[in-house]
Design a protein around this motif. Sequence first.
Motif, PDB file in Angstrom:
ATOM      1  N   ALA A 286      22.832  53.020  52.294  1.00  0.00           N
ATOM      2  CA  ALA A 286      24.180  53.577  52.121  1.00  0.00           C
ATOM      3  C   ALA A 286      25.186  52.600  52.711  1.00  0.00           C
ATOM      4  CB  ALA A 286      24.284  54.929  52.812  1.00  0.00           C
ATOM      5  N   ARG A 303      25.992  44.370  47.210  1.00  0.00           N
ATOM      6  CA  ARG A 303      25.169  45.325  46.485  1.00  0.00           C
ATOM      7  C   ARG A 303      24.136  44.653  45.583  1.00  0.00           C
ATOM      8  NH1 ARG A 303      27.078  50.956  43.685  1.00  0.00           N
ATOM      9  NH2 ARG A 303      25.020  51.519  42.797  1.00  0.00           N
ATOM     10  N   ARG A 312      17.602  51.167  46.505  1.00  0.00           N
ATOM     11  CA  ARG A 312      18.570  51.964  45.752  1.00  0.00           C
ATOM     12  C   ARG A 312      19.801  52.107  46.633  1.00  0.00           C
ATOM     13  NH1 ARG A 312      17.346  57.954  43.188  1.00  0.00           N
ATOM     14  NH2 ARG A 312      19.306  58.152  41.982  1.00  0.00           N
ATOM     15  N   PHE A 314      23.856  53.102  47.599  1.00  0.00           N
ATOM     16  CA  PHE A 314      24.947  54.057  47.368  1.00  0.00           C
ATOM     17  C   PHE A 314      26.140  53.618  48.207  1.00  0.00           C
ATOM     18  CE2 PHE A 314      21.052  56.280  46.528  1.00  0.00           C
ATOM     19  CZ  PHE A 314      21.325  57.053  45.412  1.00  0.00           C
ATOM     20  N   ILE A 316      29.395  54.827  49.923  1.00  0.00           N
ATOM     21  CA  ILE A 316      29.855  56.138  50.380  1.00  0.00           C
ATOM     22  C   ILE A 316      31.030  55.975  51.336  1.00  0.00           C
ATOM     23  CG2 ILE A 316      27.544  57.143  50.190  1.00  0.00           C
ATOM     24  CD1 ILE A 316      27.359  56.954  53.264  1.00  0.00           C
ATOM     25  N   GLY A 323      30.777  59.358  46.921  1.00  0.00           N
ATOM     26  CA  GLY A 323      29.365  59.033  46.776  1.00  0.00           C
ATOM     27  C   GLY A 323      28.405  59.904  47.562  1.00  0.00           C
ATOM     28  N   GLN A 326      25.959  62.163  45.159  1.00  0.00           N
ATOM     29  CA  GLN A 326      24.855  61.399  44.568  1.00  0.00           C
ATOM     30  C   GLN A 326      23.805  61.042  45.625  1.00  0.00           C
ATOM     31  OE1 GLN A 326      28.023  60.867  44.296  1.00  0.00           O
ATOM     32  NE2 GLN A 326      28.627  60.599  42.134  1.00  0.00           N
ATOM     33  N   LEU A 327      24.274  60.714  46.828  1.00  0.00           N
ATOM     34  CA  LEU A 327      23.335  60.355  47.890  1.00  0.00           C
ATOM     35  C   LEU A 327      22.465  61.545  48.301  1.00  0.00           C
ATOM     36  CD1 LEU A 327      22.261  58.409  50.055  1.00  0.00           C
ATOM     37  CD2 LEU A 327      24.177  59.109  51.510  1.00  0.00           C
TER      38      LEU A 327
END
Length: 509
Positions: A286, A303, A312, A314, A316, A323, A326-327
């Motif tokens: 994150a 990223r 993966r 995210f 935020i 975000g 989705q997290l």
Amino acid sequence: MVTFVDRVTLHLRAGKGGNGCVSVRREKFKPLAGPDGGNGGHGGDIVLVADPQVTTLLSYHHSPHRAAGNGGFGMGDNRSGAHGESLELPVPVGTVVKDPSGEVLVDMIEPGMRFVVAPGGLGGLGNAALASPKRKAPGFALLGTPGWEGDVVLELKTVADVALVGFPSAGKSSLIAAISAARPKIAEYPFTTLHPNLGVVQAGDVRYTVADVPGLIEGASEGKGLGLEFLRHVERCTALLHVLDCATLEPGRDPLTDLDVILAELAAYPVPEGQVPLLERPQLVALNKVDVPEAKDLADLVRPDLEQRGYRVFEISTVSHEGLRQLTFALGQIVAEHRAAEAVKPAPERIVIRPKGAEQEFTVRVEGGTYGPVYRVRGAKPERWVQQTDFQNDEAVGYLADRLERLGVEEELYRAGATPGATVIIGGDDGVVFDWQPSLSSVAELMTAPRGTDPRLDGSTRRTTAERRERYHERMDAKAEARAELEAERLAARAYDSDEIDDIDEEDE
């Protein structure tokens, strides 16, 4: 002021068993109607109980000394003593119980799980329970044994589905406050979080817990900062969420460098045997604080590198909540998959404890000593029997000798090379020392003696053949001397009488 404790040493003392009673029933016209001494009560146990309502070990930090109740003494008229009151100590779910050396005794991972950490002592038998057809009125009873006494270490390891991993001030506390109802302390200085905070997250149909633990710095696996306090609470988590600060102003820090430091510390921390290593568990990244323009640009820059590593990612913001939905759903999916995989696994094999009849019940070890060899007897039964014996009562000592002989202790001492008069110790450093006499181990129940006595413990009054011969010779010599004295007196008297007769004859002439 301390508000959270996750490691404490308890000083425990279980209850002592009550002594048995020596009593003889007395009724009208029945002065000796048989033994009626009751048994002593068992000492109370100390039991640990995993309680979901308890979240800290703080109460044991303030009062670490705990004791259970002692058992009551037996009484006459076959009245047994009361059992000691057991003590239940609630501990948080996830508490690991260890001995002072660090060996794990039990892991309290299931709610409602119970573990007897300090068993109480056994109550002694009264003389009514010790009576037999050959010993109808025992003059002794067994003493109660002491309960377990010692130290145990309680170590709390947080039980959570997801752990938030990151440097101090990376925004972990703000994140858990944004996605759950938890309200941890939030400030602008590092190491604001000094103890784990748990939050419950609802993502669709999946509900899971998230742990916010103290921040991680380089060298945490070696104990720097709050490293060990942090890493201990990560062991039980299913997934790890790397919270990277994209708005840090510290020189030499960037999200990729922070991630490398965190991964190195996770790899250096050894997890207990049987658990998945930390780096082999599902991990998400994150990139936090993207509500700051410079942080948003840095997140877009790093990223692709993070995704190339297989993470993966995210982006935020705990301020604007960007975000977060989705997290939380992504974490919920990982947790749901893990729970489904655990559900299809076969149940762990139940541990069945069977009697240890085939194992040797005691050992005899020869130890060197200044005044010759010492024979030490170790075993649960011999040591317990010694604790139950009243050494002020000769009959009780004789009963102990019979029990040891039936167990085979005497035969094993012979094999070890013990001779009469050898030093025998039953127990450890505080064991009881005996001068071993094999003659003490034979048919005590066939002997008749007053209650509370054992004739085998008295010195033998029967003379040996040599003593009888010496005594006979002494008597014969004494008689010979007496006869010689009498003969000398008789001869002296005759000589005196003859002298007087001669004097009288001379006067007559």
